[in-house]
Design a protein around this motif. Structure first.
Motif, PDB file in Angstrom:
ATOM      1  N   GLU A  74     -16.050  34.685 -43.455  1.00  0.00           N
ATOM      2  CA  GLU A  74     -15.310  35.804 -42.851  1.00  0.00           C
ATOM      3  C   GLU A  74     -16.271  36.742 -42.111  1.00  0.00           C
ATOM      4  OE1 GLU A  74     -13.072  39.620 -44.716  1.00  0.00           O
ATOM      5  OE2 GLU A  74     -12.532  37.669 -45.569  1.00  0.00           O
ATOM      6  N   LEU A  75     -17.414  36.972 -42.695  1.00  0.00           N
ATOM      7  CA  LEU A  75     -18.430  37.811 -42.062  1.00  0.00           C
ATOM      8  C   LEU A  75     -19.025  37.108 -40.854  1.00  0.00           C
ATOM      9  CD1 LEU A  75     -19.802  40.558 -42.498  1.00  0.00           C
ATOM     10  CD2 LEU A  75     -21.531  39.382 -43.837  1.00  0.00           C
ATOM     11  N   ARG A  76     -19.133  35.780 -40.910  1.00  0.00           N
ATOM     12  CA  ARG A  76     -19.685  35.000 -39.803  1.00  0.00           C
ATOM     13  C   ARG A  76     -18.777  35.065 -38.576  1.00  0.00           C
ATOM     14  NH1 ARG A  76     -21.072  30.109 -42.315  1.00  0.00           N
ATOM     15  NH2 ARG A  76     -23.132  30.973 -42.671  1.00  0.00           N
ATOM     16  N   ALA A  77     -17.494  35.252 -38.771  1.00  0.00           N
ATOM     17  CA  ALA A  77     -16.537  35.304 -37.662  1.00  0.00           C
ATOM     18  C   ALA A  77     -16.677  36.601 -36.856  1.00  0.00           C
ATOM     19  CB  ALA A  77     -15.118  35.166 -38.189  1.00  0.00           C
ATOM     20  N   SER A  78     -17.306  37.582 -37.404  1.00  0.00           N
ATOM     21  CA  SER A  78     -17.489  38.862 -36.717  1.00  0.00           C
ATOM     22  C   SER A  78     -18.494  38.707 -35.580  1.00  0.00           C
ATOM     23  CB  SER A  78     -17.976  39.918 -37.705  1.00  0.00           C
ATOM     24  OG  SER A  78     -18.209  41.123 -37.043  1.00  0.00           O
ATOM     25  N   ASP A  79     -18.315  39.529 -34.522  1.00  0.00           N
ATOM     26  CA  ASP A  79     -19.199  39.462 -33.358  1.00  0.00           C
ATOM     27  C   ASP A  79     -20.376  40.424 -33.451  1.00  0.00           C
ATOM     28  OD1 ASP A  79     -17.643  37.531 -32.179  1.00  0.00           O
ATOM     29  OD2 ASP A  79     -16.400  38.975 -31.085  1.00  0.00           O
ATOM     30  N   SER A  80     -20.381  41.257 -34.438  1.00  0.00           N
ATOM     31  CA  SER A  80     -21.417  42.274 -34.566  1.00  0.00           C
ATOM     32  C   SER A  80     -22.774  41.648 -34.906  1.00  0.00           C
ATOM     33  CB  SER A  80     -21.020  43.271 -35.659  1.00  0.00           C
ATOM     34  OG  SER A  80     -22.080  44.139 -35.928  1.00  0.00           O
TER      35      SER A  80
END
Length: 115
Positions: free
Chosen positions: A82-88
């Motif tokens: 889920e964190l990997r899907a973030s663009d930040s």
């Protein structure tokens, strides 16, 4: 009878010899308001704080292993995905640090019995 000036001269010679020796090893010497010679020595250089670094590394892997043991492997992997899907870029650094590794897996397997 010994002359008191001879004792005084001997004492002065000893003090001057000690002062010269101290000045060779010191960074600075000065005379304060009372007339005393104050010699300040070299400040010792601090090395790398290996103990502090080891405490941080053990704490990091211990906390990461405790999180993995508490959540379980599937839930932990889902949170990392889920964190990997973030663009930040901050999230990407978090993914890199939170990715399971052999050390934290070992800590997690030992802590599962206690949590």
């Amino acid at each position: 009878m010994a002359d008191p000036r001879d004792e005084f001269s001997l004492r002065l010679r000893r003090l001057n010899a000690q002062r010269k020796k101290d000045l060779k090893r010191s960074r600075s010497a000065f005379i304060d308001n009372d007339g005393y010679v104050i010699v300040r020595g070299y400040r010792e250089k601090r090395g790398i704080p290996y103990t502090g670094i080891m405490i941080l590394v053990v704490g990091f892997f211990g906390l990461k292993g405790a999180m993995m043991a508490q959540m379980g492997e599937a839930t932990y992997a889902a949170k990392v995905d889920e964190l990997r899907a973030s663009d930040s870029s901050v999230a990407q650094v978090g993914v890199w640090t939170l990715t399971p590794d052999p050390v934290s897996n070992l800590v997690a397997t030992h802590l599962r019995d206690y949590l």
